[in-house]
Motif scaffolding. Structure first.
Motif, PDB file in Angstrom:
ATOM      1  N   GLY A 141      17.907   8.277  -7.192  1.00  0.00           N
ATOM      2  CA  GLY A 141      19.261   7.743  -7.114  1.00  0.00           C
ATOM      3  C   GLY A 141      19.602   7.141  -5.765  1.00  0.00           C
ATOM      4  N   ALA A 142      18.580   6.881  -4.947  1.00  0.00           N
ATOM      5  CA  ALA A 142      18.808   6.313  -3.604  1.00  0.00           C
ATOM      6  C   ALA A 142      19.457   4.937  -3.704  1.00  0.00           C
ATOM      7  N   PRO A 143      20.306   4.602  -2.733  1.00  0.00           N
ATOM      8  CA  PRO A 143      20.920   3.274  -2.726  1.00  0.00           C
ATOM      9  C   PRO A 143      20.012   2.190  -2.147  1.00  0.00           C
ATOM     10  N   VAL A 144      19.076   2.562  -1.285  1.00  0.00           N
ATOM     11  CA  VAL A 144      18.183   1.581  -0.664  1.00  0.00           C
ATOM     12  C   VAL A 144      16.788   2.185  -0.500  1.00  0.00           C
ATOM     13  N   GLU A 145      15.810   1.288  -0.418  1.00  0.00           N
ATOM     14  CA  GLU A 145      14.425   1.666  -0.137  1.00  0.00           C
ATOM     15  C   GLU A 145      13.815   0.514   0.653  1.00  0.00           C
ATOM     16  N   VAL A 146      13.014   0.857   1.663  1.00  0.00           N
ATOM     17  CA  VAL A 146      12.403  -0.163   2.519  1.00  0.00           C
ATOM     18  C   VAL A 146      10.912   0.129   2.654  1.00  0.00           C
ATOM     19  N   GLU A 147      10.096  -0.922   2.448  1.00  0.00           N
ATOM     20  CA  GLU A 147       8.669  -0.812   2.738  1.00  0.00           C
ATOM     21  C   GLU A 147       8.316  -1.838   3.804  1.00  0.00           C
ATOM     22  N   VAL A 148       7.267  -1.525   4.561  1.00  0.00           N
ATOM     23  CA  VAL A 148       6.946  -2.315   5.752  1.00  0.00           C
ATOM     24  C   VAL A 148       5.442  -2.525   5.859  1.00  0.00           C
ATOM     25  N   VAL A 149       5.059  -3.691   6.367  1.00  0.00           N
ATOM     26  CA  VAL A 149       3.681  -3.968   6.748  1.00  0.00           C
ATOM     27  C   VAL A 149       3.708  -4.305   8.237  1.00  0.00           C
ATOM     28  N   VAL A 150       2.891  -3.622   9.029  1.00  0.00           N
ATOM     29  CA  VAL A 150       2.816  -3.900  10.470  1.00  0.00           C
ATOM     30  C   VAL A 150       1.391  -4.216  10.858  1.00  0.00           C
ATOM     31  N   GLU A 151       1.269  -5.002  11.918  1.00  0.00           N
ATOM     32  CA  GLU A 151      -0.021  -5.270  12.537  1.00  0.00           C
ATOM     33  C   GLU A 151      -0.194  -4.285  13.680  1.00  0.00           C
ATOM     34  N   VAL A 152      -1.404  -3.761  13.825  1.00  0.00           N
ATOM     35  CA  VAL A 152      -1.675  -2.801  14.884  1.00  0.00           C
ATOM     36  C   VAL A 152      -2.902  -3.225  15.680  1.00  0.00           C
ATOM     37  N   SER A 153      -2.984  -2.700  16.897  1.00  0.00           N
ATOM     38  CA  SER A 153      -4.139  -3.005  17.752  1.00  0.00           C
ATOM     39  C   SER A 153      -5.240  -2.005  17.518  1.00  0.00           C
TER      40      SER A 153
END
Length: 153
Positions: A141-153
């Motif tokens: 029942g969450a109002p928002v969800e965020v997924e992320v892609v990051v570049e790493v060293s």
């Protein structure tokens, strides 16, 4: 930006939370080559959702924006646990999902809560490609969800 992401978090009065345990059969983040893919993060703190409901009904757009920022902070915690926050060289892609009341079309402004936090922490390296999508329902029942892609060293 001097001092790195941890110093910037401290300047903003923020700290990384404990990694949110998965609510199903997945892991919080996976590294593949020079990228870390973070599973969708809900606005959780201390094991509980900070709000439930649809943005534009039970949750205001302003609250949704703050909750998206919490999702971003939870994503950073997952990244930190996997590779360390200092390894992040760029936020590549953010996908935000907004449980939306009928007729609500402000998804981009809601997900700005995550995008702007990444910019405040990483400066130009925090600028990213993004999608902001309205959906009927999100887990728990969450109002928002965020997924992320990051570049790493």
């Amino acid at each position: 930006m001097s001092g790195g992401p941890r110093a910037r978090l401290a300047e903003l009065g923020l700290s990384l939370p404990t990694v949110v345990p998965p609510v199903a059969a997945y892991v919080p983040a996976v590294r593949s080559g020079q990228h870390v893919y973070v599973s969708g993060q809900l606005p959780m703190a201390d094991g509980a959702l900070l709000a439930v409901g649809k943005v534009g009904a039970e949750v205001t757009p302003e609250q949704g924006r703050e909750l998206a920022g919490r999702c971003a902070l939870n994503a950073l915690a997952a990244i930190d646990a996997l590779v360390g926050l200092d390894a992040v060289t760029r936020i590549v892609k953010v996908t935000g999902f907004v449980a939306s009341a009928a007729g609500f079309t402000g998804q981009p402004a809601v997900i700005n809560g995550a995008s702007e936090l990444f910019g405040e922490i990483f400066g130009d390296a925090g600028r990213h490609a993004r999608s902001a999508v309205g959906v009927a329902e999100l887990p728990l029942g969450a109002p928002v969800e965020v997924e992320v892609v990051v570049e790493v060293s």
